[in-house]
Design an enzyme around this catalytic site. Structure first.
Site, mmCIF file in Angstrom:
data_model
loop_
_atom_site.group_PDB
_atom_site.id
_atom_site.type_symbol
_atom_site.label_atom_id
_atom_site.label_comp_id
_atom_site.label_asym_id
_atom_site.label_seq_id
_atom_site.Cartn_x
_atom_site.Cartn_y
_atom_site.Cartn_z
ATOM 1 N N HIS A 109 -53.210 48.140 42.009
ATOM 2 C CA HIS A 109 -52.056 48.536 41.200
ATOM 3 C C HIS A 109 -51.324 49.703 41.873
ATOM 4 C CE1 HIS A 109 -52.688 46.217 37.479
ATOM 5 N NE2 HIS A 109 -53.975 46.324 37.751
ATOM 6 N N GLU A 157 -48.529 50.820 41.057
ATOM 7 C CA GLU A 157 -47.858 51.577 39.994
ATOM 8 C C GLU A 157 -48.793 52.589 39.329
ATOM 9 O OE1 GLU A 157 -49.626 48.107 37.719
ATOM 10 O OE2 GLU A 157 -48.926 48.570 39.746
ATOM 11 N N CYS A 168 -51.612 42.685 41.446
ATOM 12 C CA CYS A 168 -52.834 42.375 40.703
ATOM 13 C C CYS A 168 -52.835 40.896 40.300
ATOM 14 C CB CYS A 168 -53.003 43.319 39.531
ATOM 15 S SG CYS A 168 -54.698 43.273 38.845
#
Length: 208
Positions: free
Chosen positions: A186, A188, A80
């Protein structure tokens, strides 16, 4: 060991959790000795471009990361805002980025006849432009990831564009050069799709 760079701008705990889920040894750190000892680096980030660069310089990490990435060629994954920092600079601010990839960060340009909302937020797919590259090995098709951003990456060379995403128009959502990977989304926060990215990065990624 994978070092997750802690510079007060980023979802470091979420990245650490995902890496551990795929069996990677990961640590959150800003300690120069630990960063130098790491096999690979992750540079996460949320927030503004200039704040991130200022934090890296304040913590004396900017020059160190240049040393590790440029001189020592350590593999690094930017996420990001962390992905945007690998470029030359951003329309969002005035400070120069790392310049590891010849690219600019530009704001989404919404056409007057569209209902394009900025920031681009939510789930979207990516289309690899070089599907044979290792980071996409064994990835589900289609690959869906979670995005939150108002600016996107614009590499000078199409050779550095590894994947694109459609949001009003096609933009580069993954770029890479040599040991540097930059992902606008993202991983994650992207469940099984993100886990696969972290698995490939930790187990096999060396260079694009």
């Amino acid at each position: 060991m994978i070092a997750i760079v802690d510079y007060d701008v980023g979802t470091v705990a979420s990245v650490s959790n995902m890496l551990r889920k795929v069996g990677a040894k990961a640590t959150i750190t800003r300690d120069p000795d630990i960063l130098r000892a790491a096999d690979k680096l992750v540079l996460p980030g949320v927030g503004s471009f200039d704040e991130a660069i200022s934090n890296l310089r304040r913590l004396e990490l900017f020059d160190l990361l240049n040393e590790l990435v440029v001189e020592q060629q350590k593999p690094i994954l930017g996420i990001c805002l962390g992905a945007q920092l690998v470029a030359n600079g951003s329309e969002e601010g005035t400070l120069p980025g790392f310049g590891w990839i010849d690219a600019q960060i530009v704001r989404f340009k919404a056409a007057s006849n569209t209902q394009l909302r900025i920031p681009h937020m939510g789930w979207n797919t990516i289309t690899p432009t070089r599907p044979g590259i290792g980071i996409f090995t064994d990835a589900p098709d289609p690959m869906r990831f979670y995005f939150v951003h108002s600016y996107h990456m614009l590499p000078a060379s199409s050779d550095d564009a590894l994947a694109t995403t459609d949001y009003g128009y096609r933009f580069v959502s993954v770029m890479g050069r040599k040991n540097v990977l930059a992902m606008q989304f993202h991983p994650e926060k992207s469940h099984k799709f993100g886990l696969q990215i972290f698995r490939q990065f930790s187990e096999s990624f060396v260079a694009c």
